[in-house]
Design a protein around this motif. Sequence first.
Motif, PDB file in Angstrom:
ATOM      1  N   GLN A 180      89.251  24.859  19.080  1.00  0.00           N
ATOM      2  CA  GLN A 180      90.602  25.044  19.601  1.00  0.00           C
ATOM      3  C   GLN A 180      91.328  23.706  19.715  1.00  0.00           C
ATOM      4  N   GLN A 181      90.633  22.694  20.230  1.00  0.00           N
ATOM      5  CA  GLN A 181      91.280  21.393  20.459  1.00  0.00           C
ATOM      6  C   GLN A 181      91.684  20.728  19.163  1.00  0.00           C
ATOM      7  N   TRP A 182      90.802  20.739  18.162  1.00  0.00           N
ATOM      8  CA  TRP A 182      91.113  20.077  16.897  1.00  0.00           C
ATOM      9  C   TRP A 182      92.276  20.754  16.186  1.00  0.00           C
ATOM     10  N   ALA A 201      96.924  30.089   8.583  1.00  0.00           N
ATOM     11  CA  ALA A 201      95.519  30.489   8.585  1.00  0.00           C
ATOM     12  C   ALA A 201      94.772  29.858   9.762  1.00  0.00           C
ATOM     13  N   PHE A 202      95.071  28.588  10.057  1.00  0.00           N
ATOM     14  CA  PHE A 202      94.426  27.921  11.189  1.00  0.00           C
ATOM     15  C   PHE A 202      94.865  28.533  12.518  1.00  0.00           C
ATOM     16  N   GLN A 203      96.129  28.891  12.594  1.00  0.00           N
ATOM     17  CA  GLN A 203      96.618  29.520  13.816  1.00  0.00           C
ATOM     18  C   GLN A 203      95.954  30.885  14.025  1.00  0.00           C
ATOM     19  N   ALA A 204      95.673  31.594  12.908  1.00  0.00           N
ATOM     20  CA  ALA A 204      94.963  32.873  13.004  1.00  0.00           C
ATOM     21  C   ALA A 204      93.528  32.647  13.484  1.00  0.00           C
ATOM     22  N   ILE A 205      92.903  31.577  13.000  1.00  0.00           N
ATOM     23  CA  ILE A 205      91.546  31.241  13.444  1.00  0.00           C
ATOM     24  C   ILE A 205      91.547  30.914  14.931  1.00  0.00           C
ATOM     25  N   ALA A 206      92.566  30.141  15.349  1.00  0.00           N
ATOM     26  CA  ALA A 206      92.666  29.792  16.772  1.00  0.00           C
ATOM     27  C   ALA A 206      92.863  31.035  17.641  1.00  0.00           C
TER      28      ALA A 206
END
Length: 441
Positions: A204-206, A276-281
């Motif tokens: 989450q932080q990265w 895609a990263f926001q979906a992972i988060a």
Amino acid sequence: MLDKLFGWKKKKETPQPVVPLITFGRYSDNNKTVQKTQRWTDADKLFKESSYHDSITAFFDYLRDDAEQNVVTQTNGAEHRFSIYQGSKMVRGFYNNDILSAEVTLARMAQPSVPVMRRLLEQNFSLYYCRYGIDGDRLCMRFDTELATANPNKLYYAFKELATKADKQDDLLLQDFQTLQPGDIEHIEVIPDAEKEVKYHYLQQWIADTVELINNVDADKMSGAVSHLLLNLAYRIDFLLVPQGRLLFDLEDLVTAFFTKEERSVPEKNNAMLQAFQAIAGLSKEVVFACFYRSKHSFAVTQPTPQKTVSDSIFSANQNAISFRDNHLPEVAQQVSEYGLAYCQYNFSLPKPISSLYMVLMKVVYAGFFQDLGFSPVLYNSNKGEFNVPQIEQKILQIIHKWKEKYPQINFKTENLKYDSLLNFTYSFTSEVEFVNTEIK
């Protein structure tokens, strides 16, 4: 006073390093010692002499990573059995005087499913040595060969196809078909929840830190920098968090989508990666936790590459990093300098000393992550901006010494490292890795 004068007082003992049993990065089989490489030569020679059983014994000895214990063999009279670990899957097989047979359980299918069977039928066309099959309620992959044709080269590529395809396909099948159940996963090592919490926190932080960094630059004018930031984030997550299952698939999908040749601009590709990263988060903790487990491997999913490819990647990234540094963007420059080596670690099966040096870099740049996992000593104090120089250089020299026999010309000039900032350390460190010679003896 006499204690001080004559040194009678016991000296303070140096704390022993703490190294938790946590693995990092994708497995690379490009790490064979000189002795292991000789066993391949032995296997080939024995096969040509028609000593098939001895050839297979030598082959499994070559394949076995003594640190991982990823290959297990048993002999009971005329029957020889073997097991080969690969991620969430295990290849099980036997050989006798006539044939060698191996199989992997992919999943269990309680009721016949046409869509599942159609998927496997289509996948059969992409296989060279193996085939998909159904045994009762088991979906499996098989490989069979006559012993007289089981030469080391054929065995290596057949087992690699069987193991790596199965390790990938079982996750995709379980993700796409909810009626399927996992099978033969008892060998997977469950990791402690405390470790999962640390990995989830840094995931989450990265992502949040990278998004913040991107928001501080012009995404259109600096689209190249944004690409480096997002791709380097994917490579870091892959190496340090070692995700499996859905999380690994999502990461690989976003990286692959960026490099596919299609008519999209770089800013558009960046935006797709960001989404895609926001979906992972946004994935629940339960879903992410399920993607963290430990397993053994026998084959790399990537291929070796010439040393020049690694050197060129590092050089190109560092040249870009200079321009960002000169434009007063040190955090961007830091990530870009890291990117050159990270790109190679993700995409290629690197020689072990290069991967080990990359680990040293990670332990410095992301010291807080390793500290939270329980590693000590800490190699970099971000609050004070202090480097643990003796420990850093000791780890580097240990790597060089360990691999000197296989790579006689290997060297690393620790005197060229810069410790005045994290950026300058990363730049000087990767610049030295650029010239690490891994030509085999």
